[in-house]
Write an enzyme that holds these catalytic residues in place. Structure first.
Site, PDB file in Angstrom:
ATOM      1  N   ASP A 105     -47.261   0.889  73.589  1.00 51.30           N
ATOM      2  CA  ASP A 105     -46.690  -0.319  74.176  1.00 51.30           C
ATOM      3  C   ASP A 105     -47.473  -0.780  75.398  1.00 51.30           C
ATOM      4  OD1 ASP A 105     -45.019  -2.289  75.122  1.00 51.30           O
ATOM      5  OD2 ASP A 105     -43.471  -0.913  75.804  1.00 51.30           O
ATOM      6  N   ASP A 287     -48.571  -8.278  74.814  1.00 49.12           N
ATOM      7  CA  ASP A 287     -47.660  -7.139  74.732  1.00 49.12           C
ATOM      8  C   ASP A 287     -47.516  -6.647  73.290  1.00 49.12           C
ATOM      9  OD1 ASP A 287     -45.673  -5.273  75.088  1.00 49.12           O
ATOM     10  OD2 ASP A 287     -44.074  -6.736  75.367  1.00 49.12           O
TER      11      ASP A 287
END
Length: 396
Positions: A105, A287
């Site tokens: 992530d 992201d």
């Protein structure tokens, strides 16, 4: 994925590819150490939860409260979960090593997974510090909340972490003794954050990528991200210390990064639907932990109008299921154009034969360029400068 929502099912991760001989810089850039990914055909997606998840993840920056050792690179194979919903890989921890399925992530910075004091971690791979000869005690508490409202908490420890052939010594790990329902119903074991260490839950901790650099396990402070599409066979890979040139379908465009908030922040010069401009310069976050492209409220409304999409009043839109009639969504970044084609603007087909869009909205004053964007464009993240380099994927 993080914001990386729904219950997730996971497939097996392919084994890591190992380069035994040091490479030149050009070879590193082309090959690297890569981490592949695969698809899970059984996952049920939910665009509403994606919008909620992203907003909660970044809500400290929101303007409102309405959701509306190897001296080369390592390529680590990844799993494509839930038809492009989430991507994750196998990571080994401890001595002897235990294998954990972790979501990588770029929108968070902690490495965490359950340990044997967790009473609600049924079905997860469990880390037992007493069974690892390389474990060292830390004991400080930590707690984190993610974008879908999922939480985890526990204490810190220190152990050896393996990313494929790369052995990270004395890595701080977040050992979870509590995880929320969202994680209990998720087949991933935890997360591995690739954002900047300024946003770790306990200050002063080095992330795994920090330690790859400081321990000289990679020559260059970069990692390249390729996310495959389920429609094209799925899979994907993260390349640490370089990037995979074979995945690049054009020139790499270098874009400065604003890391002041701990994220991979960039400036988007403009946004267009087909040839119609809908927004000028604005800020965005790249992201890997967010599935959709999420836009500020007004910008999302302008995009939706161009597509004839209707607001579901929950952060998502209903869009035509006929992707052949949907023009590309185009991002101008660093003087170059990057697209999300029509088929990827249809996030899912609903039981009532309507379709949900691959873009949504929030009260954040910046955009989140999630996997819908990344799976069409190769991204090289450079922590040292900092900067990203972006190119269209080969074959698109």
């Amino acid at each position: 994925m993080k914001t990386n929502a729904c219950i997730i099912a996971i497939l097996m991760v392919a084994s890591s590819l190992i380069q035994a001989t040091p490479l030149s810089e050009a070879q590193v850039q082309e090959k690297g150490w890569t981490i592949p990914m695969e698809n899970n055909p059984h996952f049920r997606r939910n665009a509403t939860m994606q919008s909620l998840r992203a907003w909660r993840k970044f809500n400290k920056l929101a303007s409102g409260h309405r959701i509306g050792r190897v001296n080369v690179a390592l390529t680590l194979p990844f799993i494509d979960e839930g038809h492009d919903y989430e991507y994750y890989a196998s990571v080994q921890v401890g001595t002897p090593p235990r294998t954990f399925k972790l979501d990588f992530d770029t929108g968070s910075a902690d490495l965490w997974f359950p340990y044997n004091m967790c009473k609600v971690c049924k079905g997860k791979t469990i880390y037992n510090p007493q069974k690892s000869s390389s474990y060292k005690k830390d004991g400080r508490p930590w707690s984190i909340r993610y974008g879908d409202g999922s939480t985890s908490a526990g204490i810190l420890g220190i152990d050896t972490v393996y990313l494929g052939a790369l052995k990270i010594m004395k890595q701080t790990i977040d050992m979870a003794n509590v995880i929320s329902n969202g994680f209990q119903g998720d087949v991933i074991d935890g997360l591995l954050g690739l954002a900047f260490n300024s946003i770790t839950t306990v200050k002063g901790i080095n992330t795994p990528f920090d330690n790859l650099i400081s321990q000289k396990l990679i020559d260059r402070p970069v990692f390249g991200v390729y996310l495959g599409k389920f429609a094209d066979g799925g899979g994907g890979a993260y390349t640490f210390g370089g990037y995979d040139k074979s995945k690049i379908g054009g020139n790499l465009t270098t874009v400065p990064v604003d890391k002041s908030q701990g994220f991979w922040g960039i400036t988007v010069d403009s946004l267009s639907v087909g040839n119609k401009s809908v927004a000028k310069s604005f800020q965005g976050i790249i992201d890997t932990g967010t599935t959709l492209v999420l836009l500020p409220n007004d910008m999302a409304a302008a995009v939706a109008k161009r597509y004839g999409a209707t607001d579901n009043y929950d952060g998502s839109y209903t869009i035509s299921c006929d992707s052949s009639k949907l023009p590309n969504l185009k991002f101008s970044i660093g003087g170059a154009s990057f697209k999300v084609p029509g088929p990827d603007l249809v996030f899912e087909k609903n039981p009532d034969d309507t379709c949900t869009a691959g873009f949504g909205y929030s009260s954040l004053n910046f955009a989140i360029l999630g996997d819908v964007f990344i799976k069409n464009n190769y991204v090289v993240f450079n922590q040292q400068v900092p900067q990203v380099q972006i190119a269209p994927l080969a074959g698109l």
